[in-house]
Every structure is written in C-alpha cells, then in structure tokens.
Design a protein around this motif. Structure first.
Motif, PDB file in Angstrom:
ATOM      1  N   GLY A 209       7.597  56.758 -30.176  1.00  9.40           N
ATOM      2  CA  GLY A 209       7.937  57.373 -28.900  1.00  9.40           C
ATOM      3  C   GLY A 209       9.336  57.957 -28.842  1.00  9.40           C
TER       4      GLY A 209
ATOM      5  N   PHE B 212       3.485  64.573 -21.032  1.00  5.10           N
ATOM      6  CA  PHE B 212       4.011  64.946 -19.711  1.00  5.10           C
ATOM      7  C   PHE B 212       2.848  65.282 -18.779  1.00  5.10           C
ATOM      8  CE2 PHE B 212       6.064  67.638 -16.553  1.00  5.10           C
ATOM      9  CZ  PHE B 212       7.283  66.991 -16.339  1.00  5.10           C
TER      10      PHE B 212
ATOM     11  N   LEU C 246      10.741  61.061 -26.572  1.00  8.57           N
ATOM     12  CA  LEU C 246       9.924  61.377 -25.401  1.00  8.57           C
ATOM     13  C   LEU C 246      10.740  61.435 -24.116  1.00  8.57           C
ATOM     14  CD1 LEU C 246       6.590  59.489 -26.088  1.00  8.57           C
ATOM     15  CD2 LEU C 246       6.976  61.952 -25.978  1.00  8.57           C
ATOM     16  N   THR C 247      11.670  60.521 -23.937  1.00  7.07           N
ATOM     17  CA  THR C 247      12.496  60.565 -22.723  1.00  7.07           C
ATOM     18  C   THR C 247      13.282  61.870 -22.683  1.00  7.07           C
ATOM     19  OG1 THR C 247      12.695  58.166 -22.670  1.00  7.07           O
ATOM     20  CG2 THR C 247      14.354  59.424 -21.439  1.00  7.07           C
ATOM     21  N   ARG C 248      13.917  62.189 -23.798  1.00  3.19           N
ATOM     22  CA  ARG C 248      14.710  63.414 -23.844  1.00  3.19           C
ATOM     23  C   ARG C 248      13.827  64.649 -23.728  1.00  3.19           C
ATOM     24  NH1 ARG C 248      16.897  62.920 -29.101  1.00  3.19           N
ATOM     25  NH2 ARG C 248      15.533  61.141 -29.356  1.00  3.19           N
ATOM     26  N   SER C 249      12.624  64.611 -24.314  1.00  2.00           N
ATOM     27  CA  SER C 249      11.740  65.775 -24.202  1.00  2.00           C
ATOM     28  C   SER C 249      11.210  65.934 -22.777  1.00  2.00           C
ATOM     29  CB  SER C 249      10.591  65.682 -25.204  1.00  2.00           C
ATOM     30  OG  SER C 249       9.756  64.590 -24.913  1.00  2.00           O
ATOM     31  N   PHE C 250      10.951  64.825 -22.074  1.00  2.00           N
ATOM     32  CA  PHE C 250      10.547  64.923 -20.669  1.00  2.00           C
ATOM     33  C   PHE C 250      11.668  65.557 -19.851  1.00  2.00           C
ATOM     34  CE2 PHE C 250       6.816  61.953 -19.558  1.00  2.00           C
ATOM     35  CZ  PHE C 250       6.139  62.291 -20.718  1.00  2.00           C
TER      36      PHE C 250
ATOM     37  N   ALA D  28      13.107  62.401 -14.872  1.00  2.00           N
ATOM     38  CA  ALA D  28      13.252  63.459 -15.876  1.00  2.00           C
ATOM     39  C   ALA D  28      13.977  64.663 -15.289  1.00  2.00           C
ATOM     40  CB  ALA D  28      11.889  63.870 -16.421  1.00  2.00           C
TER      41      ALA D  28
ATOM     42  N   ALA E  95      12.051  70.704 -25.928  1.00  2.00           N
ATOM     43  CA  ALA E  95      11.162  69.557 -25.718  1.00  2.00           C
ATOM     44  C   ALA E  95      10.236  69.370 -26.917  1.00  2.00           C
ATOM     45  CB  ALA E  95      10.346  69.752 -24.448  1.00  2.00           C
TER      46      ALA E  95
ATOM     47  N   SER F 196       5.120  65.974 -26.580  1.00  2.00           N
ATOM     48  CA  SER F 196       5.748  65.789 -25.271  1.00  2.00           C
ATOM     49  C   SER F 196       4.992  66.483 -24.141  1.00  2.00           C
ATOM     50  CB  SER F 196       7.198  66.251 -25.302  1.00  2.00           C
ATOM     51  OG  SER F 196       7.294  67.618 -25.635  1.00  2.00           O
ATOM     52  N   TRP F 197       4.528  67.699 -24.365  1.00  2.00           N
ATOM     53  CA  TRP F 197       3.832  68.424 -23.301  1.00  2.00           C
ATOM     54  C   TRP F 197       2.524  67.746 -22.916  1.00  2.00           C
ATOM     55  CZ3 TRP F 197       5.343  72.059 -20.039  1.00  2.00           C
ATOM     56  CH2 TRP F 197       6.549  72.698 -20.322  1.00  2.00           C
TER      57      TRP F 197
ATOM     58  N   HIS G 186       9.928  66.066 -29.532  1.00  2.00           N
ATOM     59  CA  HIS G 186       8.661  65.368 -29.794  1.00  2.00           C
ATOM     60  C   HIS G 186       7.515  66.356 -29.603  1.00  2.00           C
ATOM     61  CE1 HIS G 186       5.604  62.342 -30.029  1.00  2.00           C
ATOM     62  NE2 HIS G 186       6.532  61.423 -30.244  1.00  2.00           N
TER      63      HIS G 186
END
Length: 143
Positions: free
Chosen positions: A60, A89, A63-67, A24, A78, A85-86, A82
């Motif tokens: 999901g 994470f 989630l990758t982009r928000s991470f 990330a 973030a 996301s926090w 999503h």
C-alpha cells in the motif's frame, strides 16, 4: 439487527470513506515522502512499518500520497506513486453511495448481492495490490 441500528451502521460506514476523501483534499505532500497538514505546518509520521524499518515499500505504500495527488488533480503524479491509486480511489468513493443505499433499507436479497459484490471487489483489489507489489519487488531486485 434492528432497522434503526442497521441505519446507524450504514451511516458510520459512509463516514469512513468520506473522511478519507476529505483528508486527501486537505493534506499536501512535502519533501521526502512526507504528508503535511498545511494549515498547521505539521508533518505526519511515516505510517509504513516495513518502509520505516527496512526501506522497502509495502503493497500500500504510496496510496496516501496518491490519494492526495488525485484530490489535488495531479493524475500522473498519483499514478507514479501507485498504479492502482485511481481504482482504489474510485472504490473508496463508491462506498459512500453504497452506504446510503444500505441506509435506505432496501430489500435483503438485493442488499446481499451488493454486499457480496463489494466484498469480491475488496478481495480483488487486495490481490491486485499484492501482484503490483511483487512486480515492483521483482523489477527492483532483479533488474
């Protein structure tokens, strides 16, 4: 399970979330939902089959982009990608000290309680992902 094997499993368990968080921090977001490996200038392929085939986000999606946004200190971006996301994470990050705790070889009763708590956390997050996704679909298709 032998003590040596147990420690190896716990260390392996620690590597997965470590790699997720490291990735990330190293990846960036390009145009049009793309995840980019910046030093190679390579765009990674779309990983969501539901989106690729039907144009519908899965539970999901984002989630990758928000991470990546969290790792690059962009909390609002973030959250927009999503809303959970926090929390996710933090859950992934919490797996690292938990795995270290497992590797230490604590007593089985305490370890069992921690494992059950971790499993319930995972189930709760999966339910939350579904609820948020259904809410998004409801808003998208009915409003």
């Amino acid at each position: 399970m032998t003590d040596h094997l147990f420690k190896r499993v716990a260390i392996g368990w620690m590597l997965v979330p470590s790699l997720i968080l490291l990735s990330a921090g190293l990846l960036t977001i390009g145009e049009n939902r793309q995840v980019v490996v910046p030093w190679l200038n390579v765009t990674l392929p779309e990983t969501c089959t539901l989106y690729a085939r039907f144009g519908i986000d899965c539970p999901g999606c984002g989630l990758t982009r928000s991470f990546i946004e969290i790792a690059h200190a962009n909390p609002i971006a973030a959250f927009r990608l999503h809303p959970l996301s926090w929390i996710l994470f933090a859950y992934v990050a919490a797996q690292i000290p938990l795995a270290l705790y497992h590797a230490r070889g604590v007593d089985s009763e305490r370890l069992g309680r921690l494992t059950r708590l971790n499993e319930w956390g995972l189930v709760s997050l999966a339910i939350a992902l579904l609820v948020v996704w259904l809410g998004k679909l409801f808003v998208l298709y009915f409003f």
